[in-house]
Design a protein around this motif. Sequence first.
Motif, PDB file in Angstrom:
ATOM      1  N   LEU A  43      -9.072  -8.611  18.425  1.00 33.92           N
ATOM      2  CA  LEU A  43     -10.378  -8.211  17.900  1.00 33.92           C
ATOM      3  C   LEU A  43     -10.517  -8.602  16.425  1.00 33.92           C
ATOM      4  O   LEU A  43      -9.523  -8.693  15.693  1.00 33.92           O
ATOM      5  N   PRO A  44     -11.751  -8.827  15.955  1.00 31.51           N
ATOM      6  CA  PRO A  44     -11.977  -9.194  14.548  1.00 31.51           C
ATOM      7  C   PRO A  44     -11.445  -8.112  13.596  1.00 31.51           C
ATOM      8  O   PRO A  44     -11.633  -6.923  13.841  1.00 31.51           O
ATOM      9  N   GLY A  45     -10.797  -8.548  12.522  1.00 34.41           N
ATOM     10  CA  GLY A  45     -10.291  -7.610  11.513  1.00 34.41           C
ATOM     11  C   GLY A  45      -9.027  -6.881  11.918  1.00 34.41           C
ATOM     12  O   GLY A  45      -8.570  -5.983  11.214  1.00 34.41           O
ATOM     13  N   ALA A  46      -8.421  -7.253  13.043  1.00 36.26           N
ATOM     14  CA  ALA A  46      -7.262  -6.525  13.561  1.00 36.26           C
ATOM     15  C   ALA A  46      -6.053  -6.606  12.626  1.00 36.26           C
ATOM     16  O   ALA A  46      -5.332  -5.620  12.446  1.00 36.26           O
ATOM     17  N   GLU A  47      -5.819  -7.770  12.025  1.00 34.93           N
ATOM     18  CA  GLU A  47      -4.645  -7.928  11.164  1.00 34.93           C
ATOM     19  C   GLU A  47      -4.718  -6.994   9.958  1.00 34.93           C
ATOM     20  O   GLU A  47      -3.716  -6.382   9.573  1.00 34.93           O
ATOM     21  N   ASP A  48      -5.885  -6.874   9.338  1.00 29.81           N
ATOM     22  CA  ASP A  48      -6.043  -5.973   8.189  1.00 29.81           C
ATOM     23  C   ASP A  48      -5.830  -4.523   8.617  1.00 29.81           C
ATOM     24  O   ASP A  48      -5.195  -3.741   7.896  1.00 29.81           O
ATOM     25  N   LYS A  49      -6.353  -4.164   9.763  1.00 29.39           N
ATOM     26  CA  LYS A  49      -6.192  -2.793  10.254  1.00 29.39           C
ATOM     27  C   LYS A  49      -4.729  -2.505  10.581  1.00 29.39           C
ATOM     28  O   LYS A  49      -4.245  -1.389  10.378  1.00 29.39           O
ATOM     29  N   LEU A  50      -4.009  -3.500  11.100  1.00 33.90           N
ATOM     30  CA  LEU A  50      -2.592  -3.334  11.400  1.00 33.90           C
ATOM     31  C   LEU A  50      -1.800  -3.091  10.117  1.00 33.90           C
ATOM     32  O   LEU A  50      -0.928  -2.206  10.078  1.00 33.90           O
ATOM     33  N   MET A  51      -2.082  -3.872   9.063  1.00 38.67           N
ATOM     34  CA  MET A  51      -1.380  -3.688   7.777  1.00 38.67           C
ATOM     35  C   MET A  51      -1.634  -2.289   7.228  1.00 38.67           C
ATOM     36  O   MET A  51      -0.716  -1.620   6.727  1.00 38.67           O
ATOM     37  N   GLU A  52      -2.869  -1.833   7.347  1.00 37.35           N
ATOM     38  CA  GLU A  52      -3.219  -0.485   6.883  1.00 37.35           C
ATOM     39  C   GLU A  52      -2.454   0.574   7.677  1.00 37.35           C
ATOM     40  O   GLU A  52      -1.922   1.539   7.113  1.00 37.35           O
ATOM     41  N   LEU A  53      -2.385   0.392   8.993  1.00 41.79           N
ATOM     42  CA  LEU A  53      -1.679   1.350   9.849  1.00 41.79           C
ATOM     43  C   LEU A  53      -0.192   1.392   9.510  1.00 41.79           C
ATOM     44  O   LEU A  53       0.403   2.480   9.440  1.00 41.79           O
ATOM     45  N   LYS A  54       0.431   0.240   9.321  1.00 42.87           N
ATOM     46  CA  LYS A  54       1.857   0.209   8.992  1.00 42.87           C
ATOM     47  C   LYS A  54       2.135   0.934   7.680  1.00 42.87           C
ATOM     48  O   LYS A  54       3.141   1.648   7.552  1.00 42.87           O
ATOM     49  N   GLU A  55       1.256   0.764   6.708  1.00 38.10           N
ATOM     50  CA  GLU A  55       1.407   1.471   5.428  1.00 38.10           C
ATOM     51  C   GLU A  55       1.311   2.983   5.635  1.00 38.10           C
ATOM     52  O   GLU A  55       2.094   3.753   5.070  1.00 38.10           O
ATOM     53  N   GLN A  56       0.384   3.407   6.462  1.00 32.03           N
ATOM     54  CA  GLN A  56       0.219   4.840   6.734  1.00 32.03           C
ATOM     55  C   GLN A  56       1.431   5.409   7.464  1.00 32.03           C
ATOM     56  O   GLN A  56       1.851   6.534   7.193  1.00 32.03           O
ATOM     57  N   LEU A  57       2.017   4.631   8.366  1.00 32.56           N
ATOM     58  CA  LEU A  57       3.156   5.108   9.140  1.00 32.56           C
ATOM     59  C   LEU A  57       4.441   5.164   8.317  1.00 32.56           C
ATOM     60  O   LEU A  57       5.354   5.929   8.626  1.00 32.56           O
ATOM     61  N   GLN A  58       4.522   4.329   7.268  1.00 34.49           N
ATOM     62  CA  GLN A  58       5.716   4.340   6.416  1.00 34.49           C
ATOM     63  C   GLN A  58       5.833   5.652   5.654  1.00 34.49           C
ATOM     64  O   GLN A  58       6.938   6.177   5.471  1.00 34.49           O
ATOM     65  N   ASN A  59       4.702   6.188   5.211  1.00 31.14           N
ATOM     66  CA  ASN A  59       4.694   7.467   4.492  1.00 31.14           C
ATOM     67  C   ASN A  59       3.549   8.328   5.029  1.00 31.14           C
ATOM     68  O   ASN A  59       2.541   8.539   4.326  1.00 31.14           O
ATOM     69  N   PRO A  60       3.678   8.841   6.230  1.00 32.02           N
ATOM     70  CA  PRO A  60       2.555   9.565   6.847  1.00 32.02           C
ATOM     71  C   PRO A  60       2.150  10.813   6.085  1.00 32.02           C
ATOM     72  O   PRO A  60       0.977  11.205   6.107  1.00 32.02           O
ATOM     73  N   GLU A  61       3.104  11.434   5.382  1.00 35.95           N
ATOM     74  CA  GLU A  61       2.774  12.651   4.618  1.00 35.95           C
ATOM     75  C   GLU A  61       1.727  12.357   3.543  1.00 35.95           C
ATOM     76  O   GLU A  61       0.891  13.210   3.220  1.00 35.95           O
ATOM     77  N   ASP A  62       1.760  11.144   3.004  1.00 33.41           N
ATOM     78  CA  ASP A  62       0.808  10.783   1.944  1.00 33.41           C
ATOM     79  C   ASP A  62      -0.623  10.658   2.467  1.00 33.41           C
ATOM     80  O   ASP A  62      -1.575  10.645   1.683  1.00 33.41           O
ATOM     81  N   PHE A  63      -0.748  10.544   3.784  1.00 32.86           N
ATOM     82  CA  PHE A  63      -2.075  10.375   4.378  1.00 32.86           C
ATOM     83  C   PHE A  63      -2.464  11.565   5.253  1.00 32.86           C
ATOM     84  O   PHE A  63      -3.420  11.487   6.009  1.00 32.86           O
ATOM     85  N   SER A  64      -1.714  12.648   5.114  1.00 33.52           N
ATOM     86  CA  SER A  64      -1.983  13.825   5.957  1.00 33.52           C
ATOM     87  C   SER A  64      -3.323  14.470   5.628  1.00 33.52           C
ATOM     88  O   SER A  64      -3.869  15.207   6.449  1.00 33.52           O
ATOM     89  N   ASP A  65      -3.863  14.184   4.417  1.00 33.29           N
ATOM     90  CA  ASP A  65      -5.164  14.764   4.077  1.00 33.29           C
ATOM     91  C   ASP A  65      -6.288  14.155   4.917  1.00 33.29           C
ATOM     92  O   ASP A  65      -7.413  14.662   4.922  1.00 33.29           O
ATOM     93  N   MET A  66      -5.991  13.069   5.627  1.00 32.10           N
ATOM     94  CA  MET A  66      -6.977  12.485   6.534  1.00 32.10           C
ATOM     95  C   MET A  66      -7.138  13.333   7.794  1.00 32.10           C
ATOM     96  O   MET A  66      -8.107  13.169   8.527  1.00 32.10           O
ATOM     97  N   LEU A  67      -6.161  14.223   8.016  1.00 34.95           N
ATOM     98  CA  LEU A  67      -6.106  14.971   9.268  1.00 34.95           C
ATOM     99  C   LEU A  67      -6.528  16.418   9.061  1.00 34.95           C
ATOM    100  O   LEU A  67      -6.076  17.062   8.111  1.00 34.95           O
ATOM    101  N   SER A  68      -7.353  16.934   9.940  1.00 35.33           N
ATOM    102  CA  SER A  68      -7.681  18.358   9.905  1.00 35.33           C
ATOM    103  C   SER A  68      -6.476  19.146  10.412  1.00 35.33           C
ATOM    104  O   SER A  68      -5.550  18.595  11.017  1.00 35.33           O
ATOM    105  N   ASP A  69      -6.481  20.449  10.188  1.00 36.66           N
ATOM    106  CA  ASP A  69      -5.332  21.280  10.566  1.00 36.66           C
ATOM    107  C   ASP A  69      -5.026  21.195  12.060  1.00 36.66           C
ATOM    108  O   ASP A  69      -3.871  21.232  12.470  1.00 36.66           O
TER     109      ASP A  69
END
Length: 367
Positions: free
Chosen positions: A282-308
């Motif tokens: 799909l279009p833009g998939a590579e950029d989204k994959l890079m973003e996801l890998k960054e989030q998975l490396q330090n998921p605690e840093d992105f926990s504010d994206m998640l509701s309780d």
Amino acid sequence: MVQLSRIVFRKYGNFIDNLRLYVRGGSGGMGLQRLGGKGGDGGDVWVVATKKMTLKMIKDKYPLKHFVAGVGANSSVRALKGEKGNSREILAPVGVSVTFDDGKIIGHLNAEGDRVMVAKGGRGGSMSSGFEPSRSQATQIRLDLKLIADFGLVGFPNAGKSSLLTAMSNATPEIASYAFTTLRPHIGKLIYKDHKHISVADLPGLIEGAYLNKGMGHKFLKHVERTKQLLFVVDVCGFQLATKTPFRSAFETIQLLTRELELYKEELVLKPALLVVNKMDLPGAEDKLMELKEQLQNPEDFSDMLSDDMLPKNFITFSQVVPVSASTGSGIDHLKSCVRESLDEDAEKAAEATHEERLQTLRHQAQ
């Protein structure tokens, strides 16, 4: 690169994953009081595992679902000790858990030939019982099938799990561009050139709230229990079940899946897991994959994206993140290699643990 010599696929038609049966042991025989003879014990009822049986076959063959063992013979002048009644065997598929109605586990049938006694026959009459036989056991039991597979595909509807199974194993599950296509389990079996078999189960898609038994709910989650490892499958562009439901990014989707698993049974998230990021065409998939890998490396840093209610107790660490496109076949060969490698590593760890346990036992015995 790992290559397959041949591929086997099995589809479960009219799938039945649980069955309720009535079982009763055989009555004991009467003792012969004037000669002190003992009556024969009643037969027992067993559930025996075989690969040749399904729960649907049991239901079709025994519509009353009643299983009673043979009666013990009375003591007589010719035979002071009566013969034991014939035991009754219920042939059931491998992978069944046998429980009482209240959910208490009687036993598991994990391999061909495994046996579980579900109703004991009555004792034959003897001097200690006034030559009267004792009552046999009678109860309701449940046979609960939890699929056994090396890998279970875990993902929300429309993540492309069925397409992925097709691409990996040339299987032909129903595939459509709408959610909830998979309503019964499918198993694709990969057979490698060295004759290694790896089975992959495509299970009905989860929805949010599955742990509360919404949607396919517990029907899905109980099958996950009986897989050695997990293959999380997410759409790189995210997921939205319906127009009125919130959109979830790939990262949010992973955490929601994790939370659904751990709310049902926390140990499920301790299984080894690989992450398959699908729809990389799909279009833009590579950029989204890079973003996801960054989030998975330090998921605690992105926990504010998640509701309780989306936040899992523990973030899963994936042994590998594998980008693929099930529709074009891109990345599929690499995924097959990763699947094989993960299972082999798990087997080596298990062998090392067993070897260490044996050494510890020998050292203890030598002291």
